[in-house]
Scaffold this active site. Sequence first.
Site, PDB file in Angstrom:
ATOM      1  N   GLY A   1      -2.197   0.153  10.475  1.00  0.00           N
ATOM      2  CA  GLY A   1      -1.156   1.105  10.091  1.00  0.00           C
ATOM      3  C   GLY A   1       0.235   0.500  10.076  1.00  0.00           C
ATOM      4  O   GLY A   1       1.235   1.194  10.239  1.00  0.00           O
ATOM      5  N   GLY A   2       0.287  -0.826   9.893  1.00  0.00           N
ATOM      6  CA  GLY A   2       1.577  -1.487   9.784  1.00  0.00           C
ATOM      7  C   GLY A   2       2.324  -1.627  11.110  1.00  0.00           C
ATOM      8  O   GLY A   2       3.482  -2.010  11.145  1.00  0.00           O
TER       9      GLY A   2
ATOM     10  N   GLU B   1       1.826 -15.908  11.107  1.00  0.00           N
ATOM     11  CA  GLU B   1       1.653 -16.393   9.739  1.00  0.00           C
ATOM     12  C   GLU B   1       2.994 -16.498   9.026  1.00  0.00           C
ATOM     13  O   GLU B   1       4.010 -15.992   9.491  1.00  0.00           O
ATOM     14  CB  GLU B   1       0.647 -15.562   8.936  1.00  0.00           C
ATOM     15  CG  GLU B   1       0.684 -14.123   9.019  1.00  0.00           C
ATOM     16  CD  GLU B   1      -0.485 -13.443   8.279  1.00  0.00           C
ATOM     17  OE1 GLU B   1      -0.178 -12.502   7.567  1.00  0.00           O
ATOM     18  OE2 GLU B   1      -1.662 -13.832   8.396  1.00  0.00           O
TER      19      GLU B   1
ATOM     20  N   HIS C   1       1.329  -6.108  -3.109  1.00  0.00           N
ATOM     21  CA  HIS C   1       0.089  -5.843  -2.382  1.00  0.00           C
ATOM     22  C   HIS C   1      -0.988  -5.605  -3.434  1.00  0.00           C
ATOM     23  O   HIS C   1      -0.926  -4.638  -4.186  1.00  0.00           O
ATOM     24  CB  HIS C   1       0.250  -4.607  -1.488  1.00  0.00           C
ATOM     25  CG  HIS C   1      -1.021  -4.153  -0.832  1.00  0.00           C
ATOM     26  ND1 HIS C   1      -1.220  -4.180   0.531  1.00  0.00           N
ATOM     27  CD2 HIS C   1      -2.169  -3.677  -1.362  1.00  0.00           C
ATOM     28  CE1 HIS C   1      -2.441  -3.743   0.805  1.00  0.00           C
ATOM     29  NE2 HIS C   1      -3.034  -3.418  -0.329  1.00  0.00           N
TER      30      HIS C   1
ATOM     31  N   LYS D   1       0.858   3.404   1.642  1.00  0.00           N
ATOM     32  CA  LYS D   1       0.827   3.400   0.179  1.00  0.00           C
ATOM     33  C   LYS D   1       1.232   4.771  -0.371  1.00  0.00           C
ATOM     34  O   LYS D   1       0.860   5.797   0.195  1.00  0.00           O
ATOM     35  CB  LYS D   1      -0.581   3.038  -0.298  1.00  0.00           C
ATOM     36  CG  LYS D   1      -0.984   1.633   0.122  1.00  0.00           C
ATOM     37  CD  LYS D   1      -2.475   1.418   0.070  1.00  0.00           C
ATOM     38  CE  LYS D   1      -2.825   0.075   0.717  1.00  0.00           C
ATOM     39  NZ  LYS D   1      -4.275  -0.045   0.974  1.00  0.00           N
TER      40      LYS D   1
ATOM     41  N   GLU E   1      -6.131  -8.569   5.139  1.00  0.00           N
ATOM     42  CA  GLU E   1      -7.172  -7.895   5.923  1.00  0.00           C
ATOM     43  C   GLU E   1      -8.256  -7.345   5.021  1.00  0.00           C
ATOM     44  O   GLU E   1      -8.098  -7.277   3.807  1.00  0.00           O
ATOM     45  CB  GLU E   1      -6.579  -6.768   6.783  1.00  0.00           C
ATOM     46  CG  GLU E   1      -6.064  -5.589   6.001  1.00  0.00           C
ATOM     47  CD  GLU E   1      -5.725  -4.394   6.911  1.00  0.00           C
ATOM     48  OE1 GLU E   1      -6.265  -4.297   8.027  1.00  0.00           O
ATOM     49  OE2 GLU E   1      -4.918  -3.560   6.476  1.00  0.00           O
TER      50      GLU E   1
ATOM     51  N   ARG F   1     -14.490   0.282   4.535  1.00  0.00           N
ATOM     52  CA  ARG F   1     -14.712   1.712   4.261  1.00  0.00           C
ATOM     53  C   ARG F   1     -14.242   2.032   2.861  1.00  0.00           C
ATOM     54  O   ARG F   1     -13.687   1.184   2.170  1.00  0.00           O
ATOM     55  CB  ARG F   1     -13.901   2.536   5.262  1.00  0.00           C
ATOM     56  CG  ARG F   1     -12.416   2.159   5.195  1.00  0.00           C
ATOM     57  CD  ARG F   1     -11.509   3.105   5.920  1.00  0.00           C
ATOM     58  NE  ARG F   1     -10.203   2.513   6.155  1.00  0.00           N
ATOM     59  CZ  ARG F   1      -9.209   2.486   5.286  1.00  0.00           C
ATOM     60  NH1 ARG F   1      -9.363   2.998   4.073  1.00  0.00           N
ATOM     61  NH2 ARG F   1      -8.056   1.920   5.583  1.00  0.00           N
TER      62      ARG F   1
ATOM     63  N   VAL G   1      -8.489   5.530   0.307  1.00  0.00           N
ATOM     64  CA  VAL G   1      -7.863   6.719  -0.297  1.00  0.00           C
ATOM     65  C   VAL G   1      -7.754   6.540  -1.815  1.00  0.00           C
ATOM     66  O   VAL G   1      -8.034   7.452  -2.591  1.00  0.00           O
ATOM     67  CB  VAL G   1      -6.443   6.937   0.302  1.00  0.00           C
ATOM     68  CG1 VAL G   1      -5.746   8.110  -0.384  1.00  0.00           C
ATOM     69  CG2 VAL G   1      -6.503   7.150   1.802  1.00  0.00           C
TER      70      VAL G   1
HETATM   71  P1  ADP Z   1      -2.004  -3.257   8.960  1.00  0.00           P
HETATM   72  O1  ADP Z   1      -3.445  -3.461   9.309  1.00  0.00           O
HETATM   73  O2  ADP Z   1      -1.179  -2.859  10.136  1.00  0.00           O
HETATM   74  O3  ADP Z   1      -1.817  -2.387   7.750  1.00  0.00           O
HETATM   75  P2  ADP Z   1      -1.573  -5.653   7.308  1.00  0.00           P
HETATM   76  O4  ADP Z   1      -1.933  -7.010   7.741  1.00  0.00           O
HETATM   77  O5  ADP Z   1      -2.458  -5.011   6.293  1.00  0.00           O
HETATM   78  O6  ADP Z   1      -1.433  -4.717   8.607  1.00  0.00           O
HETATM   79  O7  ADP Z   1      -0.090  -5.658   6.786  1.00  0.00           O
HETATM   80  C1  ADP Z   1       0.581  -4.464   6.461  1.00  0.00           C
HETATM   81  C2  ADP Z   1       1.808  -4.761   5.654  1.00  0.00           C
HETATM   82  O8  ADP Z   1       2.718  -5.602   6.392  1.00  0.00           O
HETATM   83  C3  ADP Z   1       1.563  -5.505   4.357  1.00  0.00           C
HETATM   84  O9  ADP Z   1       1.195  -4.635   3.285  1.00  0.00           O
HETATM   85  C4  ADP Z   1       2.940  -6.147   4.146  1.00  0.00           C
HETATM   86  O10 ADP Z   1       3.838  -5.147   3.677  1.00  0.00           O
HETATM   87  C5  ADP Z   1       3.362  -6.540   5.555  1.00  0.00           C
HETATM   88  N1  ADP Z   1       2.925  -7.921   5.871  1.00  0.00           N
HETATM   89  C6  ADP Z   1       1.800  -8.289   6.543  1.00  0.00           C
HETATM   90  N2  ADP Z   1       1.693  -9.632   6.627  1.00  0.00           N
HETATM   91  C7  ADP Z   1       2.769 -10.151   5.993  1.00  0.00           C
HETATM   92  C8  ADP Z   1       3.242 -11.492   5.709  1.00  0.00           C
HETATM   93  N3  ADP Z   1       2.580 -12.583   6.115  1.00  0.00           N
HETATM   94  N4  ADP Z   1       4.407 -11.612   5.010  1.00  0.00           N
HETATM   95  C9  ADP Z   1       5.095 -10.529   4.603  1.00  0.00           C
HETATM   96  N5  ADP Z   1       4.717  -9.257   4.834  1.00  0.00           N
HETATM   97  C10 ADP Z   1       3.570  -9.049   5.511  1.00  0.00           C
END
Ligand code: ADP
Length: 448
Positions: free
Chosen positions: A164-165, A200, A208, A237, A287, A291, A294
């Site tokens: 969830g960010g 990272e 995305h 989203k 990631e 599942r 949406v």
């Molecule tokens: P979560 O599982 O919390 O949703 P994510 O790994 O999917 O985490 O990342 C969620 C959002 O965070 C991404 O859509 C992007 O906006 C930002 N993000 C994640 N990793 C990076 C990265 N290496 N560089 C820039 N933004 C990132």
Amino acid sequence: MFNKVLIANRGEIALRVLRACKELGIPTVAVHSTADEHAMHVRLADESVCIGPPASKDSYLNMHEILAACEITGADAIHPGYGFLSENAKFAEILEAHDITFIGPSAEHIRTMGDKIEAKVTAKRLGIPVVPGSDGGVSDPAEAKRVAAEIGYPVIIKAAAGGGGRGMKVAENEASLTHALQTAQSEAGAAFGDSSVYIEKYLGKPRHIEVQVMGDGKGGGIHLGERDCSLQRRHQKVWEEANSPALNTSQREKIGEICANAIKGMGYSGAGTIEFLYEGGEFYFIEMNTRLQVEHPITEAITGIDLVNEQIRVASGAGLSVTQQDVTFSGHAIECRINAEHPDTFVPSPGRISYYHPPGGLGVRVDSGVYQGYSIPPYYDSLIGKLIVHGRNRIECLMRLRRALDEFVVDGIETTLPLFRDLVQNKDIQDGNYDIHWLEHYLADKRA
Ligand code: ADP
């Protein structure tokens, strides 16, 4: 095929699954909290069972009650929808022990992909391009500095158990790294009960882009193209498109093939989504969601394939109804997530819908559980419906979306419909010219 499917969810997704079951001739069981007695999924299911009070932890997350509902009704399979128990490996295991089929991947795959460090290692092993970073978890500042110097600043520190960010910290330089590491670790510990973090490279202006995959659980698998979900607010989203305006056919085929091969390599079963950040023509895995998403209807719109039907088929052992050669892409689709929220402040707006008129016509689909006179309870997330529009090309799709948004009437509560009416008229949106930060900047400018 199954004798009876229990749908362990609510709202539009419960209805979505129910529709697929009906078309397969499978009787359905709805479960609901006391707050959802009058919900559409309860009205349309063949049977329903009340599983507890309004709070999700006592109802939609209550494994014992859901299991009891299966026993009472004789359901032999559960579809978890998205959210709630859909990515809970323990739930999948418990169902297996009770001889009830979990319509989703194996507990092992859910667990592997649920740990972001393990997911990244697995992705890399399967030939998926990942964001440069630490090989595993990072625990002390010296190690963090070494990794960051190697990949270059800025870097992002992320929680292994994140979702969830939440639990992410950006460090611009070495001076801010130690503090960022410690904050990320303590926030991750508090939010997820696991303080493991990894590092990272921070990508500045990515899109995305995610690839829809389906595995048959027997080593076969396909991809169904990508979705561009760059328009986000607080990492949530808001608007999704298929295909991505940023990719051409050969890029699409290349990343699709990589993902399909990974799915086959894993022996994955059911629907999954492999999420990437895309920058400078390169894909970087972030990631995998194990599942249904949406935003799955936009993939259905351009492929004509019913993803929930395929999930049920695979879980029942019938395999996929399509091969990779059968998957072709036709036209363009856009989904708008309509929330019961104020369109400027995003403050939730539960309450009674006094008047409801959804749009219709060629290429317009509305997935929603609401109806005129329905009261939106304050206990759950504020998504009340999804408007999905399909056109022969992106321009036709945008024109149709504008028309459909004009027809859509929801009175009595605030919704985010006005935001979409603005977005569809915006030049950058019309040009497909946006990254993951675009919407936040747009909203900030609007407030100023
Ligand atoms: P979560 O599982 O919390 O949703 P994510 O790994 O999917 O985490 O990342 C969620 C959002 O965070 C991404 O859509 C992007 O906006 C930002 N993000 C994640 N990793 C990076 C990265 N290496 N560089 C820039 N933004 C990132």
